[in-house]
Design a protein around this motif. Structure first.
Motif, PDB file in Angstrom:
ATOM      1  N   ILE A 175     -14.518  63.920 102.450  1.00  0.00           N
ATOM      2  CA  ILE A 175     -14.113  63.266 101.118  1.00  0.00           C
ATOM      3  C   ILE A 175     -15.473  62.226 100.788  1.00  0.00           C
ATOM      4  CG2 ILE A 175     -12.502  61.445  99.994  1.00  0.00           C
ATOM      5  CD1 ILE A 175     -11.283  64.205 100.221  1.00  0.00           C
ATOM      6  N   THR A 176     -15.920  62.274  99.528  1.00  0.00           N
ATOM      7  CA  THR A 176     -16.672  61.324  98.892  1.00  0.00           C
ATOM      8  C   THR A 176     -15.861  60.356  98.158  1.00  0.00           C
ATOM      9  OG1 THR A 176     -18.409  62.908  99.072  1.00  0.00           O
ATOM     10  CG2 THR A 176     -18.886  60.854  97.753  1.00  0.00           C
ATOM     11  N   GLY A 177     -15.889  58.976  98.671  1.00  0.00           N
ATOM     12  CA  GLY A 177     -14.846  57.833  98.113  1.00  0.00           C
ATOM     13  C   GLY A 177     -15.797  56.749  97.449  1.00  0.00           C
ATOM     14  N   LYS A 178     -15.430  55.719  97.175  1.00  0.00           N
ATOM     15  CA  LYS A 178     -16.123  54.756  96.770  1.00  0.00           C
ATOM     16  C   LYS A 178     -17.504  54.359  97.055  1.00  0.00           C
ATOM     17  CE  LYS A 178     -12.007  52.121  94.728  1.00  0.00           C
ATOM     18  NZ  LYS A 178     -11.303  50.773  94.725  1.00  0.00           N
ATOM     19  N   GLY A 179     -18.389  54.159  96.308  1.00  0.00           N
ATOM     20  CA  GLY A 179     -19.661  53.783  96.772  1.00  0.00           C
ATOM     21  C   GLY A 179     -20.425  55.158  97.216  1.00  0.00           C
ATOM     22  N   ALA A 180     -19.844  56.312  96.824  1.00  0.00           N
ATOM     23  CA  ALA A 180     -20.539  57.371  97.643  1.00  0.00           C
ATOM     24  C   ALA A 180     -20.357  57.570  99.080  1.00  0.00           C
ATOM     25  CB  ALA A 180     -21.957  57.662  97.014  1.00  0.00           C
ATOM     26  N   ARG A 181     -19.413  56.804  99.810  1.00  0.00           N
ATOM     27  CA  ARG A 181     -19.163  56.863 101.056  1.00  0.00           C
ATOM     28  C   ARG A 181     -18.410  58.258 101.369  1.00  0.00           C
ATOM     29  NH1 ARG A 181     -18.441  51.508 100.073  1.00  0.00           N
ATOM     30  NH2 ARG A 181     -16.116  51.609 100.114  1.00  0.00           N
ATOM     31  N   THR A 182     -18.766  58.508 102.526  1.00  0.00           N
ATOM     32  CA  THR A 182     -18.126  59.780 102.760  1.00  0.00           C
ATOM     33  C   THR A 182     -17.333  59.810 104.184  1.00  0.00           C
ATOM     34  OG1 THR A 182     -20.087  61.408 102.008  1.00  0.00           O
ATOM     35  CG2 THR A 182     -18.916  62.478 103.709  1.00  0.00           C
ATOM     36  N   ARG A 183     -16.321  60.310 104.040  1.00  0.00           N
ATOM     37  CA  ARG A 183     -15.650  60.451 105.427  1.00  0.00           C
ATOM     38  C   ARG A 183     -14.608  61.724 105.736  1.00  0.00           C
ATOM     39  NH1 ARG A 183     -12.257  58.333 101.247  1.00  0.00           N
ATOM     40  NH2 ARG A 183      -9.949  58.799 101.432  1.00  0.00           N
ATOM     41  N   ILE A 184     -14.324  61.837 106.773  1.00  0.00           N
ATOM     42  CA  ILE A 184     -13.853  62.946 107.335  1.00  0.00           C
ATOM     43  C   ILE A 184     -12.314  62.600 107.340  1.00  0.00           C
ATOM     44  CG2 ILE A 184     -13.449  65.034 108.826  1.00  0.00           C
ATOM     45  CD1 ILE A 184     -16.069  64.957 107.293  1.00  0.00           C
ATOM     46  N   VAL A 185     -11.244  63.413 106.830  1.00  0.00           N
ATOM     47  CA  VAL A 185      -9.794  62.942 107.040  1.00  0.00           C
ATOM     48  C   VAL A 185      -8.984  64.344 107.701  1.00  0.00           C
ATOM     49  CG1 VAL A 185      -9.710  61.273 105.293  1.00  0.00           C
ATOM     50  CG2 VAL A 185      -9.302  63.502 104.647  1.00  0.00           C
ATOM     51  N   PRO A 186      -8.233  64.222 108.437  1.00  0.00           N
ATOM     52  CA  PRO A 186      -7.580  65.292 108.783  1.00  0.00           C
ATOM     53  C   PRO A 186      -6.568  65.868 107.678  1.00  0.00           C
ATOM     54  CG  PRO A 186      -6.700  63.357 109.936  1.00  0.00           C
ATOM     55  CD  PRO A 186      -7.832  62.867 109.130  1.00  0.00           C
ATOM     56  N   VAL A 187      -6.293  67.101 107.678  1.00  0.00           N
ATOM     57  CA  VAL A 187      -5.150  67.551 106.730  1.00  0.00           C
ATOM     58  C   VAL A 187      -3.944  68.245 107.565  1.00  0.00           C
ATOM     59  CG1 VAL A 187      -4.576  69.299 104.935  1.00  0.00           C
ATOM     60  CG2 VAL A 187      -7.072  68.317 105.247  1.00  0.00           C
ATOM     61  N   GLY A 188      -2.723  67.383 107.547  1.00  0.00           N
ATOM     62  CA  GLY A 188      -1.682  67.673 108.577  1.00  0.00           C
ATOM     63  C   GLY A 188      -1.049  69.284 108.239  1.00  0.00           C
ATOM     64  N   ARG A 189      -0.062  69.413 109.030  1.00  0.00           N
ATOM     65  CA  ARG A 189       0.495  70.582 108.937  1.00  0.00           C
ATOM     66  C   ARG A 189       1.006  70.907 107.582  1.00  0.00           C
ATOM     67  NH1 ARG A 189       5.425  71.811 109.868  1.00  0.00           N
ATOM     68  NH2 ARG A 189       5.687  69.867 111.209  1.00  0.00           N
ATOM     69  N   GLN A 190       2.002  69.974 106.998  1.00  0.00           N
ATOM     70  CA  GLN A 190       2.697  70.212 105.745  1.00  0.00           C
ATOM     71  C   GLN A 190       1.895  70.345 104.809  1.00  0.00           C
ATOM     72  OE1 GLN A 190       6.815  68.638 105.414  1.00  0.00           O
ATOM     73  NE2 GLN A 190       6.528  67.351 107.312  1.00  0.00           N
ATOM     74  N   ALA A 191       0.884  69.426 104.533  1.00  0.00           N
ATOM     75  CA  ALA A 191      -0.268  69.588 103.555  1.00  0.00           C
ATOM     76  C   ALA A 191      -0.972  70.999 103.531  1.00  0.00           C
ATOM     77  CB  ALA A 191      -1.143  68.523 103.629  1.00  0.00           C
ATOM     78  N   HIS A 273     -12.570  52.463 103.950  1.00  0.00           N
ATOM     79  CA  HIS A 273     -12.894  51.026 103.583  1.00  0.00           C
ATOM     80  C   HIS A 273     -13.894  50.747 104.288  1.00  0.00           C
ATOM     81  CE1 HIS A 273      -8.338  49.937 102.779  1.00  0.00           C
ATOM     82  NE2 HIS A 273      -8.816  50.501 101.574  1.00  0.00           N
ATOM     83  N   ALA A 274     -14.950  49.984 103.413  1.00  0.00           N
ATOM     84  CA  ALA A 274     -16.343  49.459 103.978  1.00  0.00           C
ATOM     85  C   ALA A 274     -16.124  48.483 105.016  1.00  0.00           C
ATOM     86  CB  ALA A 274     -17.188  49.213 102.649  1.00  0.00           C
ATOM     87  N   ASP A 275     -15.212  47.486 104.622  1.00  0.00           N
ATOM     88  CA  ASP A 275     -14.829  46.112 105.259  1.00  0.00           C
ATOM     89  C   ASP A 275     -13.577  46.355 106.012  1.00  0.00           C
ATOM     90  OD1 ASP A 275     -14.592  43.637 106.011  1.00  0.00           O
ATOM     91  OD2 ASP A 275     -15.785  42.761 104.356  1.00  0.00           O
ATOM     92  N   ILE A 276     -13.385  45.979 107.202  1.00  0.00           N
ATOM     93  CA  ILE A 276     -12.270  45.994 107.770  1.00  0.00           C
ATOM     94  C   ILE A 276     -10.945  44.937 107.232  1.00  0.00           C
ATOM     95  CG2 ILE A 276     -12.492  44.426 109.758  1.00  0.00           C
ATOM     96  CD1 ILE A 276     -11.014  46.643 111.352  1.00  0.00           C
TER      97      ILE A 276
END
Length: 304
Positions: A175-191, A273-276
């Motif tokens: 996923i490319t989110g805010k500020g063009a930051r990229t992250r990897i998210v898991p996709v669950g079984r039901q999704a 989130h860029a900041d915790i």
């Protein structure tokens, strides 16, 4: 007719945000409006160059906007726009210092985000064995909402997905989110299951040239407004007594993960989130849940 120096500098800065920083159109429009307000104030003072601006001038303008009723959050964004402009101008040799560097907007009382508990999320998302088997829109909606809740996606993120992003039963999604930051998210079984069902019937709606994962009945990329409307309609149809919006599902994703794991750092990564400190609001939600349990269960808390 050439632009005035103040205006020309802002135009160059906004082009920088678009071309180099890749900021979203909405963010750039907000910054444009904020900087237009400051330029009007400076022009009224007879200023023609950003080098002439002092901290007092910016402070007076912020105070005037606050008296006019601008919320602290909007004032914070306004100051961010001014600081960003000056960082750019200093880098380009068009300003010597940032007059907004030490200014602070009035503090805002932090509101807890609206969310759903686990039972409400199940009430919203649980579907019959063959949900809408003859209705591709119902199958689409099920996949859409399962994905938002299952991966904690923002509205803009889910709306921008391409059909190829989830081809082949993927366990992860980039996923490319805010500020063009990229992250990897898991996709669950039901999704994954819901998306797979949608991909089977998607050709019934999608135009041959349309690359979007989620499309409207007209075959085009599903709009933000349509996603919001369909989710609210689903919430009312399922008997939820509150307005349900996509960000509420993202909040539910974060809250339920934190309640179960207690791992704030992992939740920060999954949300992008860029900041915790942004993620820490969910610790307040978690404590609120614990306080409610305490009030119901502890013998010294229960009313007699």
């Amino acid at each position: 007719m050439s632009q005035a120096p103040l205006e020309a500098a802002v135009a160059d800065y906004l082009a920088h945000l678009r071309d180099e920083r890749r900021l979203a159109d909405l963010t750039r429009r907000h910054y444009r409006r904020d900087l237009d307000g400051l330029m009007a104030s400076l022009t009224a003072r007879g200023l023609t160059d950003w080098r002439q601006v002092t901290a007092t001038m910016v402070r007076d303008w912020i105070a005037r906007e606050h008296r006019r009723g601008l919320a602290p959050r909007s004032l914070q964004r306004t100051l961010a726009a001014v600081r960003g402009l000056y960082r750019y101008l200093q880098r380009e040799g068009r300003a010597d210092f940032d007059p907004a560097a030490d200014l602070r907007a009035p503090k805002q009382r932090r509101r807890l985000p609206e969310t759903l508990d686990v039972d409400q999320a199940a009430q919203l998302l649980d579907a019959p064995t063959n949900p809408g088997a003859d209705d591709p829109l119902a199958i689409r909606d099920q996949a859409l909402f399962e994905l938002v809740y299952g991966a904690g996606l923002r509205l803009a993120e889910v709306a921008s997905l391409e059909a190829t992003d989830l081809a082949g039963d993927p366990r992860e999604l980039r996923i490319t989110g805010k500020g063009a930051r990229t992250r990897i998210v898991p996709v669950g079984r039901q999704a994954r299951r819901a998306v797979a069902q949608w991909l089977v019937v998607r050709p019934q709606l999608a135009r041959a040239s349309e690359s979007a994962l989620f499309v409207s009945r007209r075959g085009q990329r599903l709009s933000h407004r349509a996603i919001q409307a369909r989710l609210d309609q689903r919430g009312r149809a399922r008997g939820l007594d509150q307005h349900v919006h996509p960000h509420m599902l993202r909040h539910a994703f974060a809250t339920h993960l934190l309640e179960s794991s207690g791992d704030l750092r992992a939740v920060q990564e999954l949300l992008g989130h860029a900041d915790i400190s942004t993620t820490q609001i969910y610790t307040h939600l978690d404590f609120q849940h614990l306080a409610e349990v305490y009030d119901r269960a502890h013998p010294r808390a229960r009313r007699r």
